[in-house]
Design a protein around this motif. Structure first.
Motif, PDB file in Angstrom:
ATOM      1  N   SER A  33       0.836  -1.199   0.000  1.00 11.63           N
ATOM      2  CA  SER A  33       0.000   0.000   0.000  1.00 11.63           C
ATOM      3  C   SER A  33       0.871   1.249   0.000  1.00 11.63           C
ATOM      4  O   SER A  33       1.955   1.269   0.579  1.00 11.63           O
ATOM      5  N   SER A  34       0.397   2.311  -0.658  1.00  8.41           N
ATOM      6  CA  SER A  34       1.119   3.584  -0.666  1.00  8.41           C
ATOM      7  C   SER A  34       0.379   4.642   0.142  1.00  8.41           C
ATOM      8  O   SER A  34       0.811   5.784   0.211  1.00  8.41           O
ATOM      9  N   VAL A  35      -0.737   4.255   0.743  1.00  3.80           N
ATOM     10  CA  VAL A  35      -1.542   5.167   1.557  1.00  3.80           C
ATOM     11  C   VAL A  35      -1.676   4.584   2.958  1.00  3.80           C
ATOM     12  O   VAL A  35      -2.115   3.442   3.122  1.00  3.80           O
ATOM     13  N   GLU A  63       4.819  13.387   4.036  1.00  2.00           N
ATOM     14  CA  GLU A  63       3.483  12.978   3.621  1.00  2.00           C
ATOM     15  C   GLU A  63       2.448  14.079   3.878  1.00  2.00           C
ATOM     16  O   GLU A  63       2.522  14.796   4.876  1.00  2.00           O
ATOM     17  N   SER A  80       2.930  18.821   3.154  1.00  2.00           N
ATOM     18  CA  SER A  80       4.210  18.182   3.465  1.00  2.00           C
ATOM     19  C   SER A  80       5.068  19.035   4.401  1.00  2.00           C
ATOM     20  O   SER A  80       5.193  20.244   4.227  1.00  2.00           O
ATOM     21  N   GLN A 136      -2.417   9.362   5.556  1.00  2.00           N
ATOM     22  CA  GLN A 136      -1.145   9.978   5.165  1.00  2.00           C
ATOM     23  C   GLN A 136      -0.666   9.385   3.846  1.00  2.00           C
ATOM     24  O   GLN A 136      -0.708   8.172   3.661  1.00  2.00           O
ATOM     25  N   PHE A 137      -0.207  10.257   2.953  1.00  2.00           N
ATOM     26  CA  PHE A 137       0.256   9.798   1.644  1.00  2.00           C
ATOM     27  C   PHE A 137       1.236  10.818   1.072  1.00  2.00           C
ATOM     28  O   PHE A 137       1.140  12.018   1.340  1.00  2.00           O
ATOM     29  N   ARG A 138       2.175  10.332   0.300  1.00  2.00           N
ATOM     30  CA  ARG A 138       3.141  11.209  -0.369  1.00  2.00           C
ATOM     31  C   ARG A 138       2.456  11.991  -1.488  1.00  2.00           C
ATOM     32  O   ARG A 138       1.571  11.459  -2.160  1.00  2.00           O
ATOM     33  N   GLU A 143       3.481  12.510  -4.323  1.00  2.00           N
ATOM     34  CA  GLU A 143       3.758  11.833  -5.589  1.00  2.00           C
ATOM     35  C   GLU A 143       3.380  10.349  -5.527  1.00  2.00           C
ATOM     36  O   GLU A 143       3.901   9.539  -6.295  1.00  2.00           O
ATOM     37  N   PHE A 144       2.442   9.952  -4.647  1.00  2.00           N
ATOM     38  CA  PHE A 144       2.170   8.519  -4.467  1.00  2.00           C
ATOM     39  C   PHE A 144       1.596   7.866  -5.718  1.00  2.00           C
ATOM     40  O   PHE A 144       1.637   6.644  -5.859  1.00  2.00           O
ATOM     41  N   LEU A 145       1.088   8.646  -6.661  1.00  2.00           N
ATOM     42  CA  LEU A 145       0.604   8.100  -7.929  1.00  2.00           C
ATOM     43  C   LEU A 145       1.537   8.432  -9.090  1.00  2.00           C
ATOM     44  O   LEU A 145       1.155   8.303 -10.257  1.00  2.00           O
ATOM     45  N   VAL A 155      -7.426   3.665  -3.172  1.00  2.00           N
ATOM     46  CA  VAL A 155      -6.884   4.752  -3.993  1.00  2.00           C
ATOM     47  C   VAL A 155      -8.017   5.534  -4.657  1.00  2.00           C
ATOM     48  O   VAL A 155      -8.027   6.776  -4.652  1.00  2.00           O
TER      49      VAL A 155
END
Length: 290
Positions: A17-19, A40, A72, A93-95, A97-99, A149
């Motif tokens: 997972s990225s989230v 994030e 951020s 929390q997510f970056r 650029e997560f996509l 997502v």
């Protein structure tokens, strides 16, 4: 005295997972709020609870519920002092650029990209949006993978179109950076965090990331949109707002603890960054908690 420096928090989503999504309730709420920052973006929804929100140079209190979005590397505290019965807090929390590095640059994502820009100063959403979006945020904890997502994108789309919100650091105070080179930025932040009470020369910080001073200055200005000195001063002022709210030491001692040897210079920068003097800032905090 014990220092309360913002800590660089490492966020670790579950495998695959990225989230990162976490839901806490009144039954299992054991986490202690602490002063921290991370690359994030953070979305926080509290459906029933009360506490203090400290984001950058902004400090206020909430009662019952809240929905906030933080960009951020904007220093902030945990937000829930107490969850009421049947209360819950969802943390997402997510970056940025997560996509992918350029996903939010496409025309269809223009509104969400603008939302991320506003989030650099912290956003508090008002009751109408909080009511409409809150249940969707709670559902993030129940889905995974592609569904998570897609649901997050729908939430961000609704937030990007909301009109009922408040920018928390409305005076233009920003403590963030586009993490073009996260390893170097991590080194820089950690060095500031450990040494901000002392003078940090450009020679010293440039050597930490194996760059010449001219190359470092160009890199830093391009990455953050500000000079290194300005960022260090912002960091010190953010730390000063923390000390003013949580300690009883004199304002002169606050200035010294934050690395300012010249009290008038501290006062000038504090007013420049927060829009008010340190004494007025502390006075308003006292009125807030009465």
């Amino acid at each position: 005295m014990k220092q309360r420096k913002p800590t660089l928090e490492k966020i670790s989503p579950n495998f695959g997972s990225s989230v990162f999504v976490k839901k806490g309730t009144s039954e299992d709420n054991e986490s202690k709020p602490f002063w921290h920052f991370h690359p994030e973006i953070e979305l926080v929804y509290v459906n029933k609870g009360q506490g203090k929100r400290h984001i950058g140079n902004h400090l206020s209190y909430f009662n019952n519920s809240q929905l906030i979005l933080i960009g951020s590397n904007l220093p902030h505290n945990g937000f829930t002092d107490r969850l009421t019965q049947h209360g819950s807090e969802v943390l997402v929390q997510f970056r940025p650029e997560f996509l992918g590095d350029n996903f939010f640059d496409i025309p269809e994502m223009t509104a969400i990209n603008a939302l991320f820009e506003r989030a650099k100063n912290g956003i508090l959403f008002k009751p109408e949006t909080k009511r409409r979006v809150g249940k969707k945020i709670q559902k993030l904890n129940e889905v995974e993978g592609f569904e998570r997502v897609m649901l997050l994108l729908k939430i961000l789309d609704k937030l990007s179109k909301a009109k009922d919100y408040e920018i928390l650091n409305a005076d233009g105070f920003v403590f963030e950076t586009e993490l073009q080179d996260s390893a170097k930025i991590d080194i820089i932040y950690k060095h500031i965090n450990n040494n901000f009470q002392n003078h940090i020369s450009l020679d010293e910080i440039a050597e930490k990331v194996s760059m010449t001073v001219p190359a470092f200055c160009r890199y830093f200005k391009k990455s953050t949109g500000k000079t290194f000195t300005k960022l260090v001063n912002e960091y010190r002022i953010v730390h000063a707002t923390k000390l003013l709210s949580e300690s009883q030491i004199t304002i002169a001692d606050v200035a010294f603890e934050c690395g300012f040897n010249n009290f008038s210079h501290f006062n000038k920068l504090f007013k420049e960054f927060t829009g008010k003097s340190a004494s007025k800032y502390r006075g308003e905090l006292k009125l807030m908690v009465k």
